[in-house]
Design an enzyme around this catalytic site. Structure first.
Site, mmCIF file in Angstrom:
data_model
loop_
_atom_site.group_PDB
_atom_site.id
_atom_site.type_symbol
_atom_site.label_atom_id
_atom_site.label_comp_id
_atom_site.label_asym_id
_atom_site.label_seq_id
_atom_site.Cartn_x
_atom_site.Cartn_y
_atom_site.Cartn_z
ATOM 1 N N ASP A 55 -14.256 -2.671 76.549
ATOM 2 C CA ASP A 55 -13.471 -1.623 76.967
ATOM 3 C C ASP A 55 -12.909 -2.007 78.651
ATOM 4 O OD1 ASP A 55 -11.934 0.744 77.412
ATOM 5 O OD2 ASP A 55 -13.606 1.896 78.119
ATOM 6 N N ASP A 58 -10.769 -5.569 78.043
ATOM 7 C CA ASP A 58 -9.366 -5.597 77.529
ATOM 8 C C ASP A 58 -8.471 -5.230 78.976
ATOM 9 O OD1 ASP A 58 -9.777 -2.752 78.017
ATOM 10 O OD2 ASP A 58 -9.543 -2.301 75.733
ATOM 11 N N GLY A 59 -8.754 -4.460 79.662
ATOM 12 C CA GLY A 59 -8.026 -4.241 80.891
ATOM 13 C C GLY A 59 -7.835 -5.495 81.601
ATOM 14 N N ARG A 63 -4.435 -7.482 82.263
ATOM 15 C CA ARG A 63 -3.714 -7.864 83.700
ATOM 16 C C ARG A 63 -3.685 -9.189 83.800
ATOM 17 N NH1 ARG A 63 -7.156 -3.391 84.687
ATOM 18 N NH2 ARG A 63 -8.973 -4.573 85.127
ATOM 19 N N SER A 69 0.490 -3.218 77.419
ATOM 20 C CA SER A 69 1.583 -2.550 76.530
ATOM 21 C C SER A 69 1.135 -1.063 76.508
ATOM 22 C CB SER A 69 1.537 -3.489 75.008
ATOM 23 O OG SER A 69 0.117 -3.105 74.519
ATOM 24 N N ASP A 80 -11.564 4.853 72.819
ATOM 25 C CA ASP A 80 -12.564 5.551 73.741
ATOM 26 C C ASP A 80 -12.912 7.038 73.179
ATOM 27 O OD1 ASP A 80 -12.539 3.412 75.295
ATOM 28 O OD2 ASP A 80 -11.324 4.138 76.833
#
Length: 228
Positions: A55, A58-59, A63, A69, A80
């Site tokens: 989790d 992926d962020g 970036r 997206s 989540d």
């Protein structure tokens, strides 16, 4: 060369963006984890923790690769919420005397985030984390300080995992299991106590977020009635 590579990454189908592939891996891990939740605690904990780490990844990849997206953001949030909801359902079975308590936490989590997303849509914002105009200082602090939000989110998930690992074959109440863990001086209890304040703050934020998001919906209705 670097610009050419970046252009190639951007031209990928959105469904195949790296952050979204990580999101799919989270879903698979959770499916396997919850399939084993009542029979293999170690496997469940490992897979759930893997999903939780992803989790964050992926962020970072979104970036780093410029592959953010709308689909990815929705996929991340839905994963989540479903993961936490499913874990709360499992806990409601492991701690049957506290069945209503865990279902209440589940309802609060889903309702507050759903209403927050809907109010974001009404306000024409691109992210539910855009709370610059929020009237609640707590909601502002929560969403504008990543470390604080991270502690609260991680604290909630860690506390739920601790409760899961401390659960016994015979269903007992949460307080009774907590007290038993303290008497045994279980390392898990120390982890749970460290996570407890973050969990508590997150629940308060959920309540405040629910109210402020509802206010935005009501304000939208009032302004719409004023239009000719």
């Amino acid at each position: 060369m670097a610009k050419h590579k970046e252009k190639d990454l951007k031209s990928w189908p959105i469904y195949l963006y790296v952050p979204n592939l990580i999101g799919y891996a989270r879903i698979v891990a959770n499916i396997i984890a919850f399939g084993e939740s009542f029979s293999n605690k170690n496997l469940f904990t490992a897979l759930y923790f893997f999903s939780f780490v992803c989790d964050e990844l992926d962020g970072r990849f979104a970036r780093m690769l410029d592959q953010a997206s709308t689909f990815g953001a929705v996929l991340d949030m839905v994963t989540d919420r479903v993961s936490t909801a499913a874990l709360l359902v499992v806990l409601s079975h492991l701690y049957r005397p506290c069945f209503a308590f865990f279902l209440a936490l589940l309802a609060l989590d889903i309702a507050s985030h759903w209403l927050q997303m809907y109010s974001t849509f009404l306000s024409s914002k691109t992210s539910h984390k855009d709370v610059k105009d929020s009237k609640s200082w707590l909601v502002k602090v929560y969403y504008q300080h990543r470390l604080f939000m991270g502690y609260c989110c991680i604290g909630a998930e860690v506390l739920y995992l601790v409760l899961y690992l401390l659960s016994e074959d015979q269903p007992h109440g949460v307080i009774k299991v907590f007290m038993a863990g303290i008497k045994r001086k279980s390392p898990l209890m120390l982890l749970g106590l460290l996570a407890l304040p973050g969990w508590a703050i997150k629940q308060i934020v959920n309540v405040v977020q629910l109210k402020t998001a509802a206010d935005i919906c009501v304000l939208y209705d009032l302004e719409r009635k004023k239009r000719p």
